[in-house]
Design a protein around this motif. Structure first.
Motif: not given
Length: 371
Positions: A263, A297, A301-302, A305, A311-312, A351
């Protein structure tokens, strides 16, 4: 269930006994009416009686007292007036007390009943949710098994045709066969991931925990992800690893962490770096960090996740591949090995995924218990 009625009977017996003593007492006798006050207060304030039953006793005693001091055993005018006033006040206070108790008791009953109904409803929802979740897991497992067999056949026949050159042996035919082969492999990988997630959620994965040096674990992960990193022009840097030994299943741990590194590679730009760092915490735990300088992110979105199938990007506009199981699957596998994942990220800054491995146990017995 007869306790309130028995209590009311005792209150009536005690009250009428005092009224009888007042009737038999000579003029100027002791103020027995105080005893009625004591009985009413005790039975009204301390012991619960049904309001209708209690009110009947109060009215009956009040009537009996009034008849006693005016007709059966006449008293003086002042004694009659004060006695009736005192007795009427006692009766009204007892009425109010008994009624308040009745209302509070009914409210308490309804609240308790409502809590029982809510608890039963929540239990029913929980059972339905558990059944639905199990049905989803079973569906993923069956679907994955059913799709893997024809995919293996597609890949196998595709490789045979590619080796034989196809019917026309043209470059275009070879290109099409290569695309079919690559797409089938990609689909097989996603199906295998869904099957693994279904097995992990259902507790079907067996872990063989053992002492594994961090350096060996990281080397295995780098070997697994090196091809994808080179294809995207990303360098994996492992400087800063503190030597330690982790009590994990090396195969499943490297598989889970490999998804996190993949990722990070996918989120990184061409020519950037992905860092793998490790250090010991003060409490004896080991912290392994995977850091990228990719798209990052937002806080919203975190939160999603680590959720499965998340999906982001929007489902209509996303450009990345996958079914959104990588982080969720990795977290589940690592949690089963006394480890957990946390994320820190900022949009356009990258990230940091921190994997916290629990401190090693002191004795072999403790380790066997964990395994």
């Amino acid at each position: 269930r007869f306790f309130p009625h028995v209590t009311a009977a005792n209150m009536a017996i005690g009250s009428f006994s005092i009224v009888w003593m007042i009737a038999m007492a000579p003029p100027g006798g002791p103020p027995y009416i105080v005893g009625i006050l004591t009985i009413f207060i005790y039975f009204s304030c301390i012991t619960r009686i049904y309001f209708v039953v209690a009110a009947t006793v109060f009215l009956t005693v009040l009537t009996a007292y009034a008849v006693t001091i005016t007709a059966i055993s006449p008293k003086g005018a002042i004694e009659v007036a004060s006695g009736l006033f005192f007795m009427f006040t006692i009766a009204m206070i007892s009425f109010a007390t008994s009624y308040t108790q009745e209302i509070r008791s009914r409210l308490l009953f309804h609240k308790t009943r409502q809590r029982e109904l809510d608890a039963a409803y929540i239990k029913e929802l929980l059972i339905e949710a558990t059944a639905a979740d199990q049905s989803k897991i079973n569906f993923l497992s069956v679907l994955s098994h059913e799709l893997r067999t024809p995919l293996h056949q597609i890949i196998g026949f595709c490789e045979v045709v590619m080796k034989q050159g196809g019917d026309s042996s043209s470059d275009q035919s070879q290109e099409f066969l290569g695309q079919i082969h690559q797409s089938a492999h990609s689909l097989l990988s996603q199906i295998a991931k869904m099957l693994r997630y279904a097995d992990a959620t259902a507790g079907k994965i067996k872990y063989h925990l053992e002492d594994c040096p961090v350096s060996e674990l990281v080397e295995t992960i780098c070997a697994q992800t090196n091809g994808k990193a080179q294809a995207r022009g990303v360098e994996i840097v492992t400087d800063g690893l503190k030597s330690a030994s982790l009590y994990v299943d090396p195969l499943n741990a490297s598989y889970a962490i490999g998804h996190i590194v993949e990722n990070a590679i996918n989120a990184s730009k061409n020519g950037s770096q992905v860092f793998i760092r490790g250090q010991k915490a003060r409490d004896g735990a080991y912290l392994l960090e995977i850091v990228d300088r990719g798209v990052g992110m937002s806080p919203e979105k975190i939160k999603s996740a680590l959720s499965p199938f998340a999906h982001m990007e929007s489902f209509r506009t996303r450009t990345s591949e996958g079914v959104g199981l990588g982080l969720a699957l990795a977290r589940k596998i690592l949690q089963d090995q006394n480890a957990d994942i946390s994320l820190r990220s900022q949009p356009d800054e990258g990230t940091t995924v921190t994997i916290r491995f629990a401190a090693p146990k002191d004795t072999g017995e403790d380790r066997r218990a964990v395994a």
